[in-house]
Design a protein around this motif. Sequence first.
Motif, PDB file in Angstrom:
ATOM      1  N   SER A 102       0.812  -1.244   0.030  1.00  5.61           N
ATOM      2  CA  SER A 102      -0.044   0.015   0.117  1.00  5.61           C
ATOM      3  C   SER A 102       0.708   1.270  -0.014  1.00  5.61           C
ATOM      4  CB  SER A 102      -0.978  -0.031   1.241  1.00  5.61           C
ATOM      5  OG  SER A 102      -0.141   0.024   2.479  1.00  5.61           O
ATOM      6  N   VAL A 103       2.015   0.986   0.722  1.00  7.23           N
ATOM      7  CA  VAL A 103       2.991   2.279   0.625  1.00  7.23           C
ATOM      8  C   VAL A 103       3.476   2.446  -0.691  1.00  7.23           C
ATOM      9  CG1 VAL A 103       5.028   3.239   1.373  1.00  7.23           C
ATOM     10  CG2 VAL A 103       3.552   1.989   3.056  1.00  7.23           C
ATOM     11  N   GLU A 106       0.593   4.082  -2.739  1.00  5.51           N
ATOM     12  CA  GLU A 106       0.406   5.663  -2.566  1.00  5.51           C
ATOM     13  C   GLU A 106       1.512   6.537  -2.920  1.00  5.51           C
ATOM     14  OE1 GLU A 106       0.038   5.459   1.970  1.00  5.51           O
ATOM     15  OE2 GLU A 106      -1.536   4.025   1.591  1.00  5.51           O
ATOM     16  N   GLU A 109       0.792   7.242  -6.636  1.00  2.00           N
ATOM     17  CA  GLU A 109      -0.209   8.161  -6.947  1.00  2.00           C
ATOM     18  C   GLU A 109       0.104   9.357  -6.531  1.00  2.00           C
ATOM     19  OE1 GLU A 109      -3.245   6.348  -4.252  1.00  2.00           O
ATOM     20  OE2 GLU A 109      -3.922   4.745  -5.537  1.00  2.00           O
ATOM     21  N   ARG A 110       0.895   9.871  -5.612  1.00  2.00           N
ATOM     22  CA  ARG A 110       1.471  11.012  -5.217  1.00  2.00           C
ATOM     23  C   ARG A 110       2.317  11.400  -6.514  1.00  2.00           C
ATOM     24  NH1 ARG A 110       2.076   9.036  -0.239  1.00  2.00           N
ATOM     25  NH2 ARG A 110       4.308   8.624  -0.469  1.00  2.00           N
TER      26      ARG A 110
END
Length: 116
Positions: A102-103, A106, A109-110
């Motif tokens: 998940s990191v 994320e 996505e950033r």
Amino acid sequence: MEIVDNPARGRFELRQGDDVIGIASYAVVPGDGPDAPDRVVFFHTEVRPDHEGQGLAGRLASSALEATMASGRSIVALCPYIKTYLRRHPEPYAGSVLTPTSVDVEAAERAAAAER
């Protein structure tokens, strides 16, 4: 043509002269501990439409993955093209490929949002 890492923009660039004709975008995620290598999360690869069908995306992927391994970092593939490339060419990359967390998602996505 040349392929260069542009860490300031978070991407490997396929260049023809001064023109960028392809990119492999990534985010770098720090390793989980002192002995864990950083992870390079590939999330988008493209070649300009007027240069498609020449095998350039494959050259870009290969160079980006080899440079990542040479730097001692691990590979995380979120990009569909990079995933397919790794499935078709597992060696010599298999030992450096990690399952996305998940990191990683994320961070990608950033980085993708910052590209826009």
